[in-house]
Design a protein around this motif. Structure first.
Motif, mmCIF file in Angstrom:
data_model
loop_
_atom_site.group_PDB
_atom_site.id
_atom_site.type_symbol
_atom_site.label_atom_id
_atom_site.label_comp_id
_atom_site.label_asym_id
_atom_site.label_seq_id
_atom_site.Cartn_x
_atom_site.Cartn_y
_atom_site.Cartn_z
ATOM 1 N N ARG A 168 0.768 -1.366 -0.008
ATOM 2 C CA ARG A 168 -0.098 -0.131 0.124
ATOM 3 C C ARG A 168 0.997 1.233 0.225
ATOM 4 N NH1 ARG A 168 -4.591 1.414 4.396
ATOM 5 N NH2 ARG A 168 -4.913 3.388 4.069
ATOM 6 N N GLU A 169 0.477 2.280 -0.722
ATOM 7 C CA GLU A 169 1.115 3.473 -0.934
ATOM 8 C C GLU A 169 0.766 4.122 0.427
ATOM 9 O OE1 GLU A 169 0.228 7.449 -3.639
ATOM 10 O OE2 GLU A 169 1.140 5.693 -4.601
ATOM 11 N N THR A 170 1.604 4.972 1.010
ATOM 12 C CA THR A 170 1.265 5.695 2.274
ATOM 13 C C THR A 170 1.195 7.222 2.184
ATOM 14 O OG1 THR A 170 3.458 6.196 3.039
ATOM 15 C CG2 THR A 170 2.686 4.050 3.648
ATOM 16 N N ASN A 171 0.888 8.070 3.121
ATOM 17 C CA ASN A 171 0.812 9.397 3.024
ATOM 18 C C ASN A 171 2.286 9.927 3.621
ATOM 19 O OD1 ASN A 171 -1.525 9.800 2.208
ATOM 20 N ND2 ASN A 171 -2.569 9.581 4.256
ATOM 21 N N ALA A 172 3.360 9.035 3.793
ATOM 22 C CA ALA A 172 4.415 9.491 4.067
ATOM 23 C C ALA A 172 5.369 9.785 2.934
ATOM 24 C CB ALA A 172 5.058 8.431 5.209
ATOM 25 N N HIS A 173 6.326 10.675 3.256
ATOM 26 C CA HIS A 173 7.430 10.988 2.088
ATOM 27 C C HIS A 173 8.675 10.936 2.542
ATOM 28 C CE1 HIS A 173 3.422 12.287 0.564
ATOM 29 N NE2 HIS A 173 4.114 12.180 -0.581
ATOM 30 N N SER A 174 9.568 10.811 1.919
ATOM 31 C CA SER A 174 11.018 10.914 2.025
ATOM 32 C C SER A 174 11.770 11.507 0.924
ATOM 33 C CB SER A 174 11.897 9.530 2.416
ATOM 34 O OG SER A 174 13.135 9.803 2.978
ATOM 35 N N GLY A 175 12.459 12.589 0.861
ATOM 36 C CA GLY A 175 13.187 13.463 -0.222
ATOM 37 C C GLY A 175 12.007 13.588 -1.155
ATOM 38 N N GLY A 176 11.019 13.886 -1.026
ATOM 39 C CA GLY A 176 9.952 14.234 -2.076
ATOM 40 C C GLY A 176 9.168 12.866 -2.724
ATOM 41 N N GLY A 177 9.708 11.669 -2.247
ATOM 42 C CA GLY A 177 9.202 10.559 -3.036
ATOM 43 C C GLY A 177 8.352 9.995 -1.997
ATOM 44 N N VAL A 178 7.141 9.430 -2.525
ATOM 45 C CA VAL A 178 6.016 8.547 -1.774
ATOM 46 C C VAL A 178 6.808 7.232 -0.956
ATOM 47 C CG1 VAL A 178 3.988 7.130 -1.780
ATOM 48 C CG2 VAL A 178 4.090 9.559 -2.788
ATOM 49 N N ARG A 179 6.369 7.101 0.260
ATOM 50 C CA ARG A 179 6.784 5.988 0.684
ATOM 51 C C ARG A 179 5.747 4.740 0.905
ATOM 52 N NH1 ARG A 179 9.164 7.425 6.445
ATOM 53 N NH2 ARG A 179 9.734 5.202 6.562
ATOM 54 N N TRP A 180 6.066 3.407 0.636
ATOM 55 C CA TRP A 180 5.190 2.404 0.516
ATOM 56 C C TRP A 180 5.383 1.440 1.523
ATOM 57 C CZ3 TRP A 180 1.961 0.592 -3.600
ATOM 58 C CH2 TRP A 180 1.636 1.534 -4.564
ATOM 59 N N ILE A 181 4.437 0.879 2.080
ATOM 60 C CA ILE A 181 4.235 -0.383 2.877
ATOM 61 C C ILE A 181 4.788 -1.566 1.970
ATOM 62 C CG2 ILE A 181 3.138 -2.093 4.421
ATOM 63 C CD1 ILE A 181 1.571 0.622 5.139
#
Length: 187
Positions: A168-181
């Protein structure tokens, strides 16, 4: 170069050699997801205790017998911030997967593929301690380079190469990229 990945249990001095700040105000001691409310002395004490217990707080990678990096891996329930996150949801209340939340490769050891060794070692450490499911929360770089600071969570590409699937895609980001579970079942 000989590579070995070992649990941090009983290896406090190696962990502290590059994860404990040398001067006031620096470093995270890998407590961001565990309990960021603690002041630095308490964070150091907490991780010192964790490195004296089983299963411990994670794994260390050694290159030619020199400590070269770290990966935080533990049951998800031990990561207070992760369990209460508004941006990375806890999907299955009845499950307590092991979570891989952080990678650190020391300067001078980067660009040698050690994150691959750390990820494999983290998975094997979780398996050896009874885990049946492992999760990570990496950033989707979409093939672009990511800076060292933003890449501490790993990349989707790294996790996919090691048998993890996107959940699942999350609402978290790192360096502008979306974070995934991302998850991997352990047989």
């Amino acid at each position: 170069m000989s590579i070995e990945v070992l649990p941090a249990t009983g290896r406090w001095d190696d962990f502290a050699s590059f994860m404990v700040p040398r001067k006031p105000g620096g470093g995270c001691v890998c407590m961001s997801y565990r309990d960021a409310r603690l002041a630095m002395p308490e964070r150091i004490d907490y991780m010192h205790r964790e490195c004296q217990t089983e299963p411990g707080p994670g794994v260390l990678v050694y290159a030619d017998a020199e400590v070269a990096g770290w990966c935080s891996v533990a049951p998800k329930s031990t990561y207070r911030r992760l369990m209460n996150s508004r941006t990375i949801p806890h999907l299955d209340e009845e499950l307590d997967p092991w979570s891989i939340v952080c990678f650190v490769v020391r300067g001078g050891f980067r660009k040698r593929g050690l994150m691959h060794d750390l990820l494999d070692g983290a998975v094997e450490h979780a398996r050896a301690n009874g885990a049946t499911l492992v999760e990570g929360y990496p950033v989707d770089t979409r093939g672009e380079r990511v800076d060292v600071i933003s890449g501490y969570v790993g990349t989707v590409e790294l996790f996919e190469k090691h048998g993890f699937g996107r959940l699942r895609e999350t609402n978290a980001h790192s360096g502008g990229g979306v974070r995934w579970i991302m998850r991997r079942e352990l047989g």
